[in-house]
Design an enzyme around this catalytic site. Structure first.
Site, PDB file in Angstrom:
ATOM      1  N   ASP A 109     -18.534   2.188 -44.217  1.00 31.76           N
ATOM      2  CA  ASP A 109     -17.338   2.872 -44.717  1.00 31.76           C
ATOM      3  C   ASP A 109     -17.431   3.039 -46.236  1.00 31.76           C
ATOM      4  O   ASP A 109     -16.450   3.355 -46.898  1.00 31.76           O
ATOM      5  CB  ASP A 109     -16.052   2.155 -44.299  1.00 31.76           C
ATOM      6  CG  ASP A 109     -15.959   0.720 -44.809  1.00 31.76           C
ATOM      7  OD1 ASP A 109     -16.825   0.287 -45.606  1.00 31.76           O
ATOM      8  OD2 ASP A 109     -15.003   0.019 -44.423  1.00 31.76           O
TER       9      ASP A 109
ATOM     10  N   LEU B  51     -18.977  -2.831 -44.347  1.00 32.19           N
ATOM     11  CA  LEU B  51     -17.556  -2.596 -44.045  1.00 32.19           C
ATOM     12  C   LEU B  51     -16.716  -3.298 -45.102  1.00 32.19           C
ATOM     13  O   LEU B  51     -16.849  -4.504 -45.284  1.00 32.19           O
ATOM     14  CB  LEU B  51     -17.285  -3.260 -42.689  1.00 32.19           C
ATOM     15  CG  LEU B  51     -16.146  -2.762 -41.815  1.00 32.19           C
ATOM     16  CD1 LEU B  51     -16.382  -1.317 -41.409  1.00 32.19           C
ATOM     17  CD2 LEU B  51     -16.056  -3.628 -40.562  1.00 32.19           C
ATOM     18  N   HIS B  52     -15.889  -2.551 -45.819  1.00 33.68           N
ATOM     19  CA  HIS B  52     -15.021  -3.236 -46.781  1.00 33.68           C
ATOM     20  C   HIS B  52     -13.730  -2.498 -47.084  1.00 33.68           C
ATOM     21  O   HIS B  52     -12.884  -3.009 -47.817  1.00 33.68           O
ATOM     22  CB  HIS B  52     -15.765  -3.485 -48.098  1.00 33.68           C
ATOM     23  CG  HIS B  52     -15.934  -2.249 -48.929  1.00 33.68           C
ATOM     24  ND1 HIS B  52     -16.872  -1.288 -48.634  1.00 33.68           N
ATOM     25  CD2 HIS B  52     -15.278  -1.804 -50.020  1.00 33.68           C
ATOM     26  CE1 HIS B  52     -16.776  -0.311 -49.518  1.00 33.68           C
ATOM     27  NE2 HIS B  52     -15.817  -0.597 -50.365  1.00 33.68           N
ATOM     28  N   ARG B  53     -13.543  -1.269 -46.548  1.00 36.20           N
ATOM     29  CA  ARG B  53     -12.315  -0.514 -46.863  1.00 36.20           C
ATOM     30  C   ARG B  53     -11.093  -1.269 -46.358  1.00 36.20           C
ATOM     31  O   ARG B  53     -11.074  -1.694 -45.178  1.00 36.20           O
ATOM     32  CB  ARG B  53     -12.300   0.839 -46.159  1.00 36.20           C
ATOM     33  CG  ARG B  53     -13.277   1.813 -46.621  1.00 36.20           C
ATOM     34  CD  ARG B  53     -12.820   2.652 -47.768  1.00 36.20           C
ATOM     35  NE  ARG B  53     -14.024   3.068 -48.458  1.00 36.20           N
ATOM     36  CZ  ARG B  53     -14.227   2.997 -49.765  1.00 36.20           C
ATOM     37  NH1 ARG B  53     -13.277   2.577 -50.556  1.00 36.20           N
ATOM     38  NH2 ARG B  53     -15.359   3.367 -50.283  1.00 36.20           N
TER      39      ARG B  53
END
Ligand code: UD1
Length: 366
Positions: free
Chosen positions: A285, A206-208
């Site tokens: 993501d 997850l990094h968006r």
């Protein structure tokens, strides 16, 4: 002799450039490549370890731009890259993907009348709130040679008025790297180290900004994660941006409470390949992971509202589920209970894309 400057900047660039560099080295009698790292990513875990795992030569030049706002980071790359292009006369600049470094190097080269080839051209999420979509649009508008991974990308470019003769469908070069390292990744000790049994855990990344920069959204995703980890262990290598937001929002304790949630630092290429290729389900993501899971037939849930890689949904193992916690839980249950039937690996995701890419650059010539 064709003089070529290959540009990388951030983690998802390295695995796309590695096979291209290797192919260029095989043609050293008539190609002269130089590798420029912008330094957008600079941590050992986000950058150096990839050069080791992928056995990539060290960059000839590092611009060391580091982290900053979008405008400042882009500007720093442009200022530093302009000097490089002045000093090294190049016939081509090769850029990959959709990060700020990709767009910045393209802008500089276009203004200095150096030809640009864009690897992974033509992908569109049609969502301009994503910084990567802006980077893709600018890069493709300026590039002289657009090397696409899938037929939908050709259609997007033609619709935007790009001349047919500039576009070449070459396939997915990241899958070259995946196939090349699949065997080698088996020597990774990551499963033993984290006490995991094959096919009995999920992997999550997850990094968006749209998922992690908003407190309520991030809290909702952690809530969904809590439900998933009650069924199966979830391994969650945490990106630096996400780690910073968890601290800022005081959500560390929510993560720590989840008994079956295994948090790690960002993993290297081989460890992460061994991890997801043996997992039951991936939640992500990321753009690239949607493709890697499709190539291996691992079920993937994408926690976004859209994807620039629709072929991973129409032909692959990917489902777009957004970031509503109830939907994520429902879809995760569904994927665990009814794993998708056999899928088809997209055309030209065959491990030979780098050869076609370098052929196309040579054909375009000086
Ligand atoms: C960038 C790309 C994104 C890609 C992602 C993969 C853009 C617009 N975004 O996002 O498309 O999917 O890389 O990781 O180019 N940081 C570190 N160490 C590093 C790098 C970053 O600690 O080596 C931290 C910094 O606090 C930085 C933050 O992470 O401010 C974000 O880094 P940045 O490169 O701006 O964007 P990413 O979110 O990594």
């Amino acid at each position: 002799m064709l003089k070529i400057i290959n540009v990388v900047g951030a983690r998802p660039n390295f695995m796309k450039m590695a096979p291209v560099m290797e192919e260029m080295r095989l043609r050293a009698d008539h190609l002269q490549p130089l590798l420029v790292h912008t330094g957008q990513h600079y941590d050992e875990a986000m950058s150096d370890s990839f050069f080791e795992d992928l056995q990539m030569p060290r960059p000839d030049i590092n611009l060391e731009v580091g982290s900053a706002s979008h405008a400042e980071q882009t500007a720093r790359v442009m200022m530093a890259f302009e000097k490089v292009l002045k000093e090294h006369q190049a016939d081509w600049v090769i850029v990959v993907g959709d990060v700020n470094s990709t767009m910045a190097a393209t802008l500089v080269a276009a203004k200095m009348l150096v030809k640009v080839a864009h690897i992974e051209a033509g992908l569109r999420s049609f969502d301009r709130s994503m910084p990567e979509e802006v980077n893709r649009l600018v890069t493709d508008a300026l590039a002289d040679l657009l090397l696409t991974p899938s037929p939908d990308a050709n259609e997007n470019l033609l619709r935007e008025g790009v001349a047919q003769e500039k576009i070449r469908f070459v396939g997915n070069v990241m899958i070259d790297t995946l196939y090349r390292h699949l065997e080698h990744a088996k020597s990774s000790q990551i499963l033993e180290r984290l006490h995991l049994n094959k096919n009995h855990y999920c992997a999550m990344t997850l990094h968006r900004p749209s998922n992690v920069d908003d407190r309520a959204t991030l809290t909702g995703i952690l809530d969904a994660l809590n439900a998933v980890q009650e069924r199966l262990p979830v391994v969650f290598p945490i990106h630096p941006r996400t780690r910073a937001r968890l601290d800022e929002f005081g959500l560390q304790s929510v993560v720590e409470k989840q008994r079956n949630l295994i948090v790690t630092e960002p993993l290297g290429y081989l460890d992460f390949l061994q991890l997801y290729s043996n997992s039951r389900l991936v939640l992500t993501d990321s753009g690239g992971i949607q493709e890697e899971t499709t190539a291996l037939g691992i079920p993937c849930l994408t926690l976004r509202q859209n994807t620039e890689r629709p072929i991973t949904v129409t032909q692959g193992s990917n489902r777009i589920v957004g970031n509503d916690p109830e939907v994520i839980k429902r879809e995760a249950w569904n994927a665990l209970d009814n794993p998708p039937a056999a899928m088809r690996v997209p055309d030209l995701w065959d491990g030979q894309a780098a050869r076609r890419i370098v052929d196309a650059i040579e054909e375009a010539g000086q």
